[in-house]
Design an enzyme around this catalytic site. Structure first.
Site, PDB file in Angstrom:
ATOM      1  N   ASP A 311       0.842  -1.263   0.083  1.00 33.81           N
ATOM      2  CA  ASP A 311       0.091  -0.171  -0.185  1.00 33.81           C
ATOM      3  C   ASP A 311       0.963   1.131   0.076  1.00 33.81           C
ATOM      4  OD1 ASP A 311      -2.646   1.226   0.056  1.00 33.81           O
ATOM      5  OD2 ASP A 311      -1.988   1.784   2.179  1.00 33.81           O
ATOM      6  N   ASP A 348      -1.184  26.650  12.159  1.00 33.57           N
ATOM      7  CA  ASP A 348      -1.935  25.871  11.561  1.00 33.57           C
ATOM      8  C   ASP A 348      -1.356  24.227  12.114  1.00 33.57           C
ATOM      9  OD1 ASP A 348      -3.036  23.918   9.749  1.00 33.57           O
ATOM     10  OD2 ASP A 348      -2.203  24.529   8.006  1.00 33.57           O
ATOM     11  N   GLU A 352       0.103  18.794   7.325  1.00 39.51           N
ATOM     12  CA  GLU A 352       0.782  19.759   6.263  1.00 39.51           C
ATOM     13  C   GLU A 352       1.346  20.979   6.912  1.00 39.51           C
ATOM     14  OE1 GLU A 352      -2.224  18.264   6.338  1.00 39.51           O
ATOM     15  OE2 GLU A 352      -2.100  16.735   4.614  1.00 39.51           O
ATOM     16  N   SER A 380      -9.920  25.350   7.905  1.00 42.00           N
ATOM     17  CA  SER A 380     -11.348  24.663   7.911  1.00 42.00           C
ATOM     18  C   SER A 380     -11.625  24.237   6.526  1.00 42.00           C
ATOM     19  CB  SER A 380     -12.228  25.843   8.160  1.00 42.00           C
ATOM     20  OG  SER A 380     -12.608  26.683   7.125  1.00 42.00           O
ATOM     21  N   GLN A 382     -14.298  24.269   5.054  1.00 45.73           N
ATOM     22  CA  GLN A 382     -15.273  25.452   4.230  1.00 45.73           C
ATOM     23  C   GLN A 382     -14.246  26.412   3.440  1.00 45.73           C
ATOM     24  OE1 GLN A 382     -15.635  24.535   7.408  1.00 45.73           O
ATOM     25  NE2 GLN A 382     -17.390  22.898   6.998  1.00 45.73           N
ATOM     26  N   SER A 386      -5.828  28.865   5.788  1.00 46.49           N
ATOM     27  CA  SER A 386      -5.258  28.961   7.370  1.00 46.49           C
ATOM     28  C   SER A 386      -4.209  30.029   7.290  1.00 46.49           C
ATOM     29  CB  SER A 386      -4.622  27.749   7.721  1.00 46.49           C
ATOM     30  OG  SER A 386      -3.469  27.367   7.113  1.00 46.49           O
TER      31      SER A 386
END
Length: 684
Positions: A311, A348, A352, A380, A382, A386
């Site tokens: 994987d 953040d 990442e 977020s 939405q 950040s």
């Protein structure tokens, strides 16, 4: 069990068990216990050695003018030593894991469980009384009484007693992290667990049986090798039986003691004495790797694997996209871009975001503002943005379209150089993030699924061993191809579904190849069951663990590569010592017979190239060498022959040169040296 006892029980144990200096005494005792003929039935060659030792001991009481009593007694003693040394090798291999097994047993002794009754109440019972399907409640500070699935609740579990890793892991109902292992400690909250195994079948029980060698069944290769050894024994038995008529034809007679000793030296006692130790030591190395094999057949199959299905996420790559490069916009310096990206990522908390900070800090000297000076704007789903607000300035980073919408621009308004960077990152399978300060674009961050260090070199080693690697991923073909090229895998299966995985494994097997793969989810169960070597993650679903023939207690997918290495080591070790043993027997045949028959056929004296002192010295020297060589090879049998990144043909050539040629040369040197010592000490 109180909390302090639990803490002591869950401290990581030394996976190697005790040292050899602490193991030799109990192993020596077990060597005598294993003289029971019923135990030796599993090794017919050693049973023949015991019969010869018994007969020789009896013949010592019957005087034979052709053999001095002292020599007859010495031959009998060394025949028993040969048998004891072979038993000692097996006992020592079993004892290496006994210390860890004892610690595992100690942690489960007296363990209690709160079992749910039909009316919903709970009763306290011994953990050994639990059966498959029982439901138990385990709270913080209590031990999980058996393997099971979480029905309800979420808790942190310390699995140090099993894996040696002290960091707690989260277990919860539903999903792929619902499986729990017996003898592990709940350190927070509570869990309602359905027991999934009966007594004697849990992961803990399997580990104890493996490290002790108590229930290890012979693998198909061992059975085949046993048949070969029995065949060779019958051949040499026929040879020895026919020697007496030849001698009588010349008017001479060979002492029965000599013939019995000759039979033991010629039959493959070396590999017969070490075969069980090699198998047990191989399983022990697997247990020290924190992998439980449900059968020895799976370990052997790992050594013969042709194709590895791995994987991508968590195995080949770290699993989280990381910052790999910064590209400044036209008119913006690299330092300004780095400062903007760092400040936009300070608040953040995503993987990442942290990777951006970790990437920039070593490369640029940037004065980071105190925490109280800036206000975080968390990421977020939405906004897909950040950043921070600092001293009346706003720093933001985010997905290209989201950040362009934030600053009121379109893709058509991007500078050509910046648009080119974004396009190149996307085509390589990476993720571009734009960075701005007060709605002014500073540049683009390149995030990508980072390949683990050294993984390419490991794949290259596997390739040299003739093993092909296939990366399995749900990514689109473009992204998958980019990662595959960087990792150095031989093939890739993109947009993989359970049906695609199963079809690929069946196709490889139809072409005559053995396949290995790892997985943790219920959707991996069909492929794990189909694969020749299926490795399930211990923190995965019960379906995956039941389908696989190995369970990795550390839940580390990269361990599949180590499992293949151990399988290779087991096969190569067995092959190397078998080659040495057979070559050894051939050399002893030509070293002893000329000296033994020189009195019967004087013309054979010219073949006595070692110039052995006498027939008695030749036989006794061979018997002593035959016993001592087992002791000399025990460390190699326990450690295993290291597998180098060579092809099968190169491995065979290396084994023949080292162990085949060594098996031919060493007996001549060893028997001659022992002959000199015996003669000098007047023991013959």
């Amino acid at each position: 069990m109180n909390r302090s006892t639990v803490a002591a029980a869950t401290q990581p144990q030394s996976p190697a068990g005790a040292t050899l200096s602490a193991l030799w005494r109990p192993a020596l005792l077990q060597a005598f216990v294993k003289l029971d003929p019923r135990r030796l039935l599993r090794s017919p060659v050693l049973l023949v050695v015991e019969l010869c030792a018994v007969l020789t001991t009896g013949l010592c009481l019957l005087p034979d003018p052709a053999v001095s009593a002292g020599v007859a007694v010495q031959i009998a003693v060394w025949l028993w030593f040969t048998l004891l040394f072979a038993n000692f090798a097996e006992a020592l291999a079993e004892g290496r894991g006994r210390a860890r097994a004892d610690s595992l047993k100690a942690g489960s002794q007296g363990l209690q469980a709160r079992r749910q009754c039909a009316d919903g109440s709970f009763e306290t019972v011994a953990a050994t009384a639990l059966r498959k399907g029982d439901v138990v409640r385990v709270e913080a500070g209590q031990m999980i009484p058996g393997d099971g699935e979480v029905c309800e609740g979420i808790a942190a579990v310390n699995e140090a007693a099993i894996t040696g890793e002290s960091a707690p892991v989260i277990r919860e109902s539903g999903g792929d992290r619902s499986a729990v292992t017996g003898n592990t400690l709940v350190v927070s909250d509570w869990l309602l667990i359905e027991i999934t195994t009966d007594p004697g079948e849990s992961t803990l029980d399997r580990m104890i049986a493996l490290v002790e060698g108590a229930k290890r069944q012979k693998t198909p290769n061992e059975v085949a090798l046993d048949i070969l050894l029995i065949g060779l024994t019958m051949v040499f038995l026929l040879v020895v039986v026919t020697l007496q008529p030849f001698a009588r034809f010349s008017g001479q007679s060979l002492p029965l003691v000599f013939l019995l000793a000759l039979l033991v030296t010629l039959i493959p006692t070396t590999i017969a004495g070490l075969l069980s130790a090699i198998g047990i030591a191989g399983m022990d190395r697997l247990v020290r790797l924190n992998v439980v094999a449900k059968s020895g057949r799976a370990v052997e199959a790992a050594g013969d694997v042709h194709v590895l299905l791995l994987d991508k996420t968590g195995t080949i790559t770290f699993g989280n996209r990381r910052c790999s490069a910064l590209h400044a916009a036209p008119g913006v310096s690299d330092a300004q871009m780095a400062e903007g990206a760092l400040l936009a990522s300070l608040g953040d908390e995503t993987a990442e975001g942290r990777s951006v900070v970790e990437f920039i800090r070593p490369l640029f000297s940037i004065d980071e503002p105190a925490t109280e000076r800036w206000q975080s704007v968390p990421f977020s789903a939405q906004t897909r943005l950040s950043g921070v607000d600092l001293d009346q300035q706003s720093y933001r980073k985010g997905a290209v379209d989201s950040l362009l919408a934030f600053i009121g621009q379109s893709r058509a308004q991007l500078a050509p150089a910046l648009a080119e960077h974004i396009e190149r990152i996307a085509q390589s399978g990476g993720t571009p993030l734009l960075v701005c300060r007060d709605r002014q674009l500073l540049g683009v961050i390149h995030l990508k699924d980072v390949v683990k260090p050294g993984i390419r070199e490991r794949f290259e080693q596997l390739r040299k061993l003739g093993i092909r690697t296939v990366m399995v991923t749900g990514d689109n073909p473009l992204t998958a191809a980019a990662i595959a090229a960087e990792a150095g895998v031989d093939d890739v299966l993109a947009e993989a579904t359970p049906q695609k995985k199963l079809a690929r494994i069946r196709q490889e097997q139809a072409d005559g190849r053995l396949v290995a793969m790892c997985g943790d989810g219920a959707n991996d169960a069909p492929a794990l069951a189909q694969a020749d070597v299926g490795v399930a993650m211990n923190d995965g679903t019960q379906a995956a663990r039941e389908a696989a023939n190995m369970v990795d207690l550390d839940s580390d997918p990269t361990k599949l590569l180590d499992i293949v290495r151990i399988g290779k080591e087991l096969l190569v070790t067995r092959g190397a010592l078998t080659t040495f043993s057979i070559a050894n027997d051939v050399a002893k045949y030509f070293a002893i017979l000329p000296a033994l028959f020189a009195a019967v056929y004087p013309s054979l004296g010219v073949l006595n190239v070692m110039n052995l002192a006498s027939p008695q010295s030749a036989i006794l020297s061979a018997i002593v060498f035959n016993a001592l060589i087992i002791i000399v090879l025990i460390p190699l049998a326990l450690r295993g022959v290291r597998v180098q990144a060579d092809s099968a043909a190169q491995l065979l050539r290396r084994n023949v040169l080292i162990y085949g040629l060594g098996g031919l040369v060493v007996p001549f040197i060893g028997i001659k040296a022992i002959d000199i010592v015996l003669t000098a000490l007047h023991l013959v």
